[in-house]
Design a protein around this motif. Sequence first.
Motif, PDB file in Angstrom:
ATOM      1  N   ILE A  43       0.943  -1.058   0.057  1.00 55.24           N
ATOM      2  CA  ILE A  43      -0.034   0.095  -0.100  1.00 55.24           C
ATOM      3  C   ILE A  43       0.789   1.307  -0.051  1.00 55.24           C
ATOM      4  O   ILE A  43       0.559   2.275  -0.738  1.00 55.24           O
ATOM      5  CB  ILE A  43      -1.003  -0.125   1.138  1.00 55.24           C
ATOM      6  CG1 ILE A  43      -2.050  -1.268   1.270  1.00 55.24           C
ATOM      7  CG2 ILE A  43      -1.907   1.161   1.243  1.00 55.24           C
ATOM      8  CD1 ILE A  43      -2.928  -1.390   2.171  1.00 55.24           C
ATOM      9  N   ALA A  44       1.917   1.133   0.651  1.00 52.71           N
ATOM     10  CA  ALA A  44       2.775   2.409   0.956  1.00 52.71           C
ATOM     11  C   ALA A  44       3.558   2.775  -0.574  1.00 52.71           C
ATOM     12  O   ALA A  44       3.524   4.008  -0.756  1.00 52.71           O
ATOM     13  CB  ALA A  44       3.828   2.155   2.097  1.00 52.71           C
ATOM     14  N   ASN A  47       0.875   4.040  -2.814  1.00 51.56           N
ATOM     15  CA  ASN A  47       0.690   5.442  -2.588  1.00 51.56           C
ATOM     16  C   ASN A  47       1.525   6.360  -3.148  1.00 51.56           C
ATOM     17  O   ASN A  47       1.045   7.374  -3.746  1.00 51.56           O
ATOM     18  CB  ASN A  47       0.669   5.757  -0.889  1.00 51.56           C
ATOM     19  CG  ASN A  47      -0.706   5.188  -0.144  1.00 51.56           C
ATOM     20  OD1 ASN A  47      -1.473   4.993  -0.537  1.00 51.56           O
ATOM     21  ND2 ASN A  47      -0.488   5.182   1.090  1.00 51.56           N
ATOM     22  N   LEU A  50       0.951   6.573  -6.741  1.00 50.84           N
ATOM     23  CA  LEU A  50      -0.204   7.506  -7.149  1.00 50.84           C
ATOM     24  C   LEU A  50       0.078   9.014  -7.005  1.00 50.84           C
ATOM     25  O   LEU A  50      -0.371   9.858  -7.720  1.00 50.84           O
ATOM     26  CB  LEU A  50      -1.433   7.114  -6.228  1.00 50.84           C
ATOM     27  CG  LEU A  50      -2.258   6.058  -6.753  1.00 50.84           C
ATOM     28  CD1 LEU A  50      -3.486   6.168  -5.559  1.00 50.84           C
ATOM     29  CD2 LEU A  50      -3.013   6.697  -8.120  1.00 50.84           C
TER      30      LEU A  50
END
Lengths: 256, 94
Positions: A43-44, A47, A50
Amino acid sequence: MDNSLSPNQALFNFALHMGDNTLIAGHRLSEWTSQGPALEQDIAITNIALDLVGQARSWLSLAGELEGKGRSEDDLAYLRSDREYTNFLLCEQPNGDWGMTIVRQFLFDCYHFELLNALLDSKHEQIAAIAAKSLKEVTYHLRYSSEWMIRLGDGTPESHKRMQNGLDERWRFLGELFEDTETDKVLAEAELSVLPSSLEEAAMNRIEAVLKEATLSQPEVKHFQTGGRKGIHSEYLGHLLAVMQSVPRAYPGQSW
Amino acid sequence: MKNNWPIWEVFIRSKNGLSHKHVGSLHAADAEMAIENARDVYTRRTEGVSLWVVESKNITASAPTDADALFEPAANKIYRHPTFYNLPDEVKHM
């Protein structure tokens, strides 16, 4: 390069270069989606991907406006070939293992952080605004990649070895980040941007401090590889673009 | 890698003035990584302004088997709820 580069042409080159760096770096990180070493890191890192793709949208939109030929951010991202891309060679290098990815990101973050800080003073309102928005994100990117440099460099013998390998492998792309081009000279003269060479000292100080804490040694490289800003890329960019552009090229103009 | 990392509980203060609330857990090697993981996993949609993390093993929990002894006796002591007082009309916001 052309000595008669107009300020507007230089601005376009610069916005495109910023957009290309963030888009390609972001796309590379996005390749970790569902492949991260742990759910939390998956997820990190996505992120961060993105964040970078979001920044690329701002830069490429600006580039399209400056060019004034009606090209949108999507046109610039999806309908240019590798020779028309002006990102650094560093950004397009493959992920390799987690350590290799962190090394690439860390080197880029150190440069990116100093550049955005300097761009806060740009006389071009939109450049200063994009820099201000991006800087908050990049401050975190730098914190994240620095911590992983230290954690793995000063980790187990295996993690240390991998980080040193990654550093030895990626270091030769670092020099390009601080090269001054004609575009930079025109923009620095007009206080719209700064010379990349002026960022080198601060960025290198940070890199050296983190390497020291990470117990990693700075590679000795005599010849840096360059060419990205002129569109001369490594073999990897073409493959990356083939994947990234496949949908818009197969279905031109589609939306969903 | 992940299997070696301890579990941490994550608490978020959603805005200033409110207290931290438990939102979930995650894996991390140490406190520093736990804060970053919490930021990345639990605050992607502007959920908060402050984070706490605490390693799960440091939390002492009441035993489910003790629930009757601990909580049941409160059930028939309704006089502990301040609902039997007659409030003067002048008191508005109670």
